[in-house]
Enzyme design. Structure first.
Site, PDB file in Angstrom:
ATOM      1  N   HIS A   4       1.376  -7.368  -0.353  1.00  0.00           N
ATOM      2  CA  HIS A   4       2.394  -5.678  -0.070  1.00  0.00           C
ATOM      3  C   HIS A   4       3.138  -5.654  -1.451  1.00  0.00           C
ATOM      4  CE1 HIS A   4       0.173  -6.092   3.913  1.00  0.00           C
ATOM      5  NE2 HIS A   4       1.315  -6.790   4.649  1.00  0.00           N
ATOM      6  N   ASP A  36      -0.801 -15.251   1.381  1.00  0.00           N
ATOM      7  CA  ASP A  36      -0.578 -16.020   1.888  1.00  0.00           C
ATOM      8  C   ASP A  36      -0.941 -16.477   3.199  1.00  0.00           C
ATOM      9  OD1 ASP A  36       0.683 -13.976   3.522  1.00  0.00           O
ATOM     10  OD2 ASP A  36       3.200 -14.394   3.120  1.00  0.00           O
TER      11      ASP A  36
END
Length: 489
Positions: free
Chosen positions: A82, A239
């Site tokens: 993000h 991730d």
């Protein structure tokens, strides 16, 4: 024998892991990162710090295993999701990156939903301040000169890719978290981009996470002692998608619970599973033709670090948790411990509330540090139970679940999580290196290793099954935590 490098651009550190063609760990390195909070709700990092930390982490690997390093064939990249990294036409960062846990763009979230009637149908997700799109609306409104100069917008790991290769590229799992991707069709959505005043030309090109995205530039290869080597760079992944690949969560029903800075429950699906009104993240997986449902509690292991500092334990969280376990072994003391609302940086699932704050309930003069720390780790467990309820409602709950992340080193906390969520949690070998290892696996696949050979599940070190004797106590304490949030809202 070939070797493969995984680099994970985290929030608190950059990790690098080198593995051989049999997936044996050869060497690892890490370097810390700092987060800047110049104003309330703000959370930023200098993109140059990622590159510097990556160089340090990779340097440690090179020094530790020079022979294997010379056989480097591929690089896989993982990263915090993000983050809005804004570059000018020369590739220079225009401002610090606005991170995933930044909460300034709450108003812009509402504006986005109002401007595109079918926003959640296109993106399969609702707007949240931590996502990338509302941050760009904020920049356009508050920093118009910077917005006007923005030529490319990259996610953190993709900025490192740019520094490694000179290429502007990304992949589906990380890009799904921008709110500019048509998740079902795995492509940029022109309507969603236009709602932020952007065009597809300002986006990186997209590949699958297990495909080749670029090659290491001759300059970096020379700097790393790899002159003449053709080192490919895989698409990589966000991730959590990389953590999934690292523990072999590649098929529908596979999942994991992660205790990192934030807490995550991740479940692989063979179709997009959407529930935007309950803050379910419906993202692409880093592997082709698969998606995942993901739910996020913003404070997890970071909450333990916070209370450890407050109580004077500092970095000795292992010793602190040992004392907490002794405290909680007395059921009477456990029942009368305070409760904790773990919203230290707002909350994502299920509240989507950047203004949510943390609080103790029932704290008295009789409570010492161990009682407070117990309340904190229990509060995180309850937050993850609330997250799991959303996956269950969407029909996307994991049928098998591993546990990863730095917080997974605490066996006591792992058992508490199993008790609170009702999930059976399998702790694999190397759980704390999941994302970097998963990135290295994606590099292997990009280099030609079949997915079914690369994405095997690891050896299970320990399994934590829910202890049902604690159900009544935990239900009562969880209800107190939820009531504490309702009273504060």
């Amino acid at each position: 024998m070939t070797s493969h490098l995984g680099i994970d651009i985290g929030t608190s550190s950059v990790k690098a892991v080198l593995i051989d063609s049999r997936q044996n760990f050869i060497a690892e390195g890490s370097a810390p990162l700092d987060v800047s909070r110049p104003q309330p709700l703000w959370s930023e990092q200098d993109p140059e710090s990622w590159w510097s930390a990556a160089q340090t982490a990779v340097g440690t690997v090179r020094t530790a295993a020079p022979r294997e390093w010379s056989a480097l064939t591929s690089i896989g990249l993982s990263g915090q999701q993000h983050g809005a990294t804004l570059l000018d036409a020369t590739g220079k960062a225009l401002r610090p990156c606005i991170l995933w846990n930044d909460g300034r763009a709450g108003l812009e979230c509402s504006e986005l939903l109002e401007s595109v009637a079918d926003f959640t149908t296109r993106s399969l997700n609702t707007t949240m301040p931590g996502f990338t799109a509302p941050k760009l609306l904020w920049v356009a409104k508050h920093e118009p000169d910077i917005f006007a100069k923005t030529a490319k917008i990259l996610l953190p790991k993709d900025y490192v890719r740019f520094r490694l290769s000179g290429e502007y590229a990304s992949e589906m799992s990380d890009s799904a978290g921008t709110l500019w991707l048509n998740v079902a069709q795995r492509r940029w959505d022109a309507t969603l981009l236009a709602a932020c005043g952007l065009k597809e030309a300002q986006m990186p090109y997209l590949v699958e996470g297990s495909a080749v995205s670029a090659c290491l530039s001759p300059q970096v290869a020379a700097d790393w002692g790899l002159a003449g080597c053709n080192v490919l760079i895989a698409g990589g992944g966000g991730d959590n998608a990389c953590s999934a690949v690292g523990v072999g969560a590649a098929r529908a029903g596979d999942g994991f619970l992660s205790l990192g800075t934030s807490g995550v429950i991740f479940a692989v699906t063979d179709r997009p599973a959407a529930l935007p009104e309950r803050t379910l993240h419906a993202f692409c997986h880093a592997l082709p033709d698969r998606w995942h449902g993901m739910v996020v509690a913003l404070s997890a292991a970071s909450a333990l670090s916070w209370i450890a500092a407050i109580t004077g334990a500092g970095g000795d969280t292992k010793g602190l948790l040992a004392r907490v376990e002794r405290f909680a072994s007395d059921s009477r003391r456990r029942a009368h411990a305070p409760v904790f609302l773990p919203y230290l940086t707002g909350e994502r699932t299920p509240h989507n509330d950047p203004h949510a704050t943390a609080a103790f309930g029932g704290l008295t003069v009789d409570h010492g540090p161990e009682a407070m720390v117990y309340a904190v780790i229990e509060g995180v467990a309850f937050a993850l139970r609330d997250c799991l309820d959303v996956l269950v409602e969407a029909g996307a709950a994991p049928t098998s679940c591993m546990m990863v992340g730095g917080g997974s080193r605490s066996l006591y906390w792992a058992q508490l999580l199993a008790d609170a969520t009702g999930l059976t949690l399998d702790l694999p070998q190397g759980a704390e290196l999941g994302a970097a290892f998963g990135a290295a696996r994606l590099g292997m696949i990009a280099a030609g290793v079949p997915e079914q050979e690369a994405c095997v599940k690891p050896t299970i070190r320990t399994t934590f099954s829910p202890d049902r004797t604690n159900d009544a106590l935990l239900r009562e304490r969880a209800a107190r935590v939820r009531e504490l949030y309702r009273r504060k809202s």
